[in-house]
Design a protein around this motif. Structure first.
Motif, PDB file in Angstrom:
ATOM      1  N   THR B 145       0.819  -1.227   0.000  1.00 50.68           N
ATOM      2  CA  THR B 145       0.000   0.000   0.000  1.00 50.68           C
ATOM      3  C   THR B 145       0.847   1.269   0.000  1.00 50.68           C
ATOM      4  OG1 THR B 145      -0.206  -0.407   2.337  1.00 50.68           O
ATOM      5  CG2 THR B 145      -2.152  -0.830   1.011  1.00 50.68           C
ATOM      6  N   GLU B 146       2.140   1.131   0.389  1.00 49.43           N
ATOM      7  CA  GLU B 146       2.990   2.329   0.375  1.00 49.43           C
ATOM      8  C   GLU B 146       3.303   2.796  -1.042  1.00 49.43           C
ATOM      9  OE1 GLU B 146       5.925  -1.030   1.494  1.00 49.43           O
ATOM     10  OE2 GLU B 146       3.793  -0.676   1.559  1.00 49.43           O
ATOM     11  N   TYR B 147       3.055   1.918  -2.028  1.00 53.92           N
ATOM     12  CA  TYR B 147       3.224   2.310  -3.445  1.00 53.92           C
ATOM     13  C   TYR B 147       1.834   2.604  -4.008  1.00 53.92           C
ATOM     14  CZ  TYR B 147       7.830   0.320  -2.831  1.00 53.92           C
ATOM     15  OH  TYR B 147       9.079   0.051  -2.368  1.00 53.92           O
ATOM     16  N   SER B 148       1.580   3.870  -4.320  1.00 52.21           N
ATOM     17  CA  SER B 148       0.210   4.267  -4.674  1.00 52.21           C
ATOM     18  C   SER B 148      -0.326   3.502  -5.884  1.00 52.21           C
ATOM     19  CB  SER B 148       0.163   5.766  -4.914  1.00 52.21           C
ATOM     20  OG  SER B 148       1.179   6.123  -5.817  1.00 52.21           O
ATOM     21  N   PHE B 149       0.585   3.154  -6.842  1.00 52.43           N
ATOM     22  CA  PHE B 149       0.104   2.487  -8.057  1.00 52.43           C
ATOM     23  C   PHE B 149      -0.374   1.064  -7.764  1.00 52.43           C
ATOM     24  CE2 PHE B 149       3.561  -0.434  -9.441  1.00 52.43           C
ATOM     25  CZ  PHE B 149       4.478  -0.135  -8.451  1.00 52.43           C
TER      26      PHE B 149
END
Lengths: 351, 226
Positions: B145-149
């Motif tokens: 979830t820390e990577y928005s994509f």
């Protein structure tokens, strides 16, 4: 500020670092799959770090580094520039990848950025503290250097003044005449006078290297001078030295008693037809040394209390050496023509 | 109160030790040894390579980097022989992403995440109607979830499964639906689309009070309800 040769060198280094990062990625992944991603990430990282480092270090070097002489501060500055570059380059790499390449490969949390920011703040604070300390020390050292320079100058000037008075024809001719007379009247005394004269010249000539004399050395000089003057002036001049034996080894600045005694002889006893007496007293009281030179000469009129070069130089040198921990006082006695008292109080300094 | 905590901890320890049966792991390690021998004799044995990769995948679930690396390498070798196995590809992608999460070197971390998600996308493009592909990709992206994509990919996959739940019925039970609803609610909260998030969370809260996702759903709902 920005040099093309240095820029090209930095660019070359960035590309080489990019290849090194790419190789490191290969070591971790053990595959050449997705090599285009590998190379893109490596080059974005290396170029961002390299170019930002070049930019920041050039600005720092141009505006700050050349003005700093301290190696420790320069060392910290280099560290700061490196971490500031890392921080900014991560930000820029993040921006480029997210907005130009449309690849949101960086995590949305900012742990690395925060860590670098904290390191930067710490380094910057340390740097500021170092600069402040360095500036204060520099000012202090410069002040000390100026004082030392002043002291050396004054010491040289004192020596010159003392020498001038001793090679003045009046003093020298009178002394030589006295020696001739003594050669007929009392040949044994000639040796003493010549020895006193040589003591005076030797002491004055070789004091330049010394910041302090012992009381015994200064008294030897004063005694030699007074002995010569006594032969010249005869019964018109009497003197008395009351030196506390405890004070003989105490260190005092050279030529602080002799110029005062010389003043007393020339301006105090000299003009008085019946002559007078000079007393030099040195005692130790608590943590101070009290030096007093009194004479029963013509004295100084109130409006003539302005000191001559000899005494003003003594006062100035005492000021540099002891700051406000000394006292220098010239007093003319209340009854006109009954003499002058000079008192110097300086802190005690053992050999 | 402290005693109660101690009892709970002891009970939990006992349950965990029974759940992870050492004998199973021993069997799995023996199986891996046999498969390693087979693969060393015949490196082009695709079935053995696939089995080896799957066995290592089970061991790597606890995050052991050595097993994770073996999983990755074996899936990679297998995919060279059989590039059309979309499940193997999505699992390979997952192993790359997991390696990326463990890696400390930022550029390498980026490479693992990027290539892992690319592999998973490839698998989904080749076999878009495969439940396993969608579920594994969605679950892996949900962990990132820390990577928005990744959030958007997780939403796409989970919603695809839920819209086609009748089609995928043989593959999952109602608890999986609760899991997907909860995870979708979480993802939408992450993207600040609270209306949709509450829709999914309410489905768990209103219809499945005995689900393990009931309490987390209520907690999320309360936290973000104005």
């Amino acid at each position: 500020m920005f040099k093309l040769k240095k820029f090209l060198l930095m660019l070359l280094l960035s590309e080489l670092s990019g290849i090194a990062i790419s190789f490191l990625i290969y070591l971790f992944s053990k595959t050449f799959d997705y090599f285009e991603i590998n190379l893109t990430i490596s080059l974005i990282f290396s170029n961002s770090i390299g170019l930002i480092y070049y930019l920041i270090s050039s600005i720092f070097k141009y505006y700050i580094a050349d003005k700093l002489q301290n190696t420790l501060i320069k060392f910290f500055l280099k560290f700061f520039v490196l971490f500031a570059s890392l921080f900014l380059s991560f930000e820029i790499a993040y921006f480029i990848i997210r907005y130009f390449f449309k690849m949101a490969i960086f995590p949305d949390y900012f742990e690395i950025q925060n860590l670098l920011l904290v390191i930067n703040i710490i380094l910057f604070s340390v740097l500021i503290i170092f600069v402040i300390i360095y500036q204060k020390l520099r000012i202090e050292i410069e002040k000390k250097n100026r004082e030392n320079e002043n002291l050396r100058r004054l010491q040289t000037e004192s020596k010159l003044v003392a020498l001038q008075s001793k090679i003045n024809p009046h003093f020298l001719f009178n002394t030589l005449n006295s020696i001739i007379e003594l050669a007929y009247e009392s040949p044994k005394k000639v040796e003493t006078v010549v020895l006193n004269l040589s003591t005076i010249y030797r002491k004055i000539l070789y004091l330049a290297d010394k910041q302090f004399f012992s009381v015994s050395e200064e008294i030897e000089l004063v005694k030699s001078y007074l002995e010569i003057e006594k032969i010249r002036m005869g019964i018109r001049l009497n003197y008395e030295l009351n030196i506390d034996p405890q004070t003989l080894s105490i260190k005092i600045p050279p030529l602080i008693i002799e110029p005062i005694v010389e003043n007393s002889v020339i301006h105090g006893i000299g003009p008085k037809p019946e002559g007078g007496k000079i007393s030099v007293t040195i005692i130790k009281k608590e943590n101070n040394v009290i030096i007093s030179v009194t004479d029963t000469g013509v004295g100084i009129k109130e409006n003539n209390l302005k000191q001559g070069y000899g005494t003003s130089s003594v006062k100035e040198r005492l000021g540099i050496l002891y700051k406000n921990k000394f006292s220098f006082e010239i007093k003319s006695r209340s009854i006109e023509g009954s003499g002058t008292d000079v008192t110097i109080i300086i802190p005690y300094k053992e050999a | 109160m402290k005693k109660l905590h101690m009892i709970i901890l002891l009970l939990l320890g006992t349950i965990i030790s029974f759940a992870v049966n050492p004998e199973d792991i021993y069997d799995l390690k023996a199986k891996i040894r046999d498969l390693e021998v087979t693969v060393s004799k015949n490196p082009k044995d695709a079935t053995a390579l696939y089995q080896l990769a799957l066995s290592y995948e089970v061991l790597s679930e606890n995050g052991d980097e050595k097993y994770l690396e073996n999983t990755r390498i074996n899936f990679q070798n297998y995919l060279k022989l059989d590039p059309y196995n979309s499940v193997a590809r999505v699992k390979y992608g997952k192993s790359l992403v997991m390696s990326g999460q463990k890696n400390w070197f930022l550029p390498a971390k980026m490479w693992f995440i990027m290539s892992g998600t690319s592999e998973m996308t490839k698998a989904a493009e080749v076999d878009p109607e495969n439940f396993n592909v969608r579920y594994i990709r969605g679950s892996t992206c949900f962990e990132l979830t820390e990577y928005s994509f990744c959030i958007q990919t997780a939403i796409t996959d989970f919603e695809y499964i839920l819209y086609n739940k009748e089609l995928f019925r043989p593959y999952f039970d109602s608890e999986t639906i609760n899991e997907l609803n909860y995870k979708l609610g979480y993802c939408y909260i992450f993207t600040k689309n609270y209306e949709k998030a509450f829709l999914y969370l309410d489905d768990v809260i209103n219809n499945h009070p005995y689900s393990i996702y009931y309490s987390p759903s209520i907690a999320l709902r309360r936290k973000y309800t104005k």
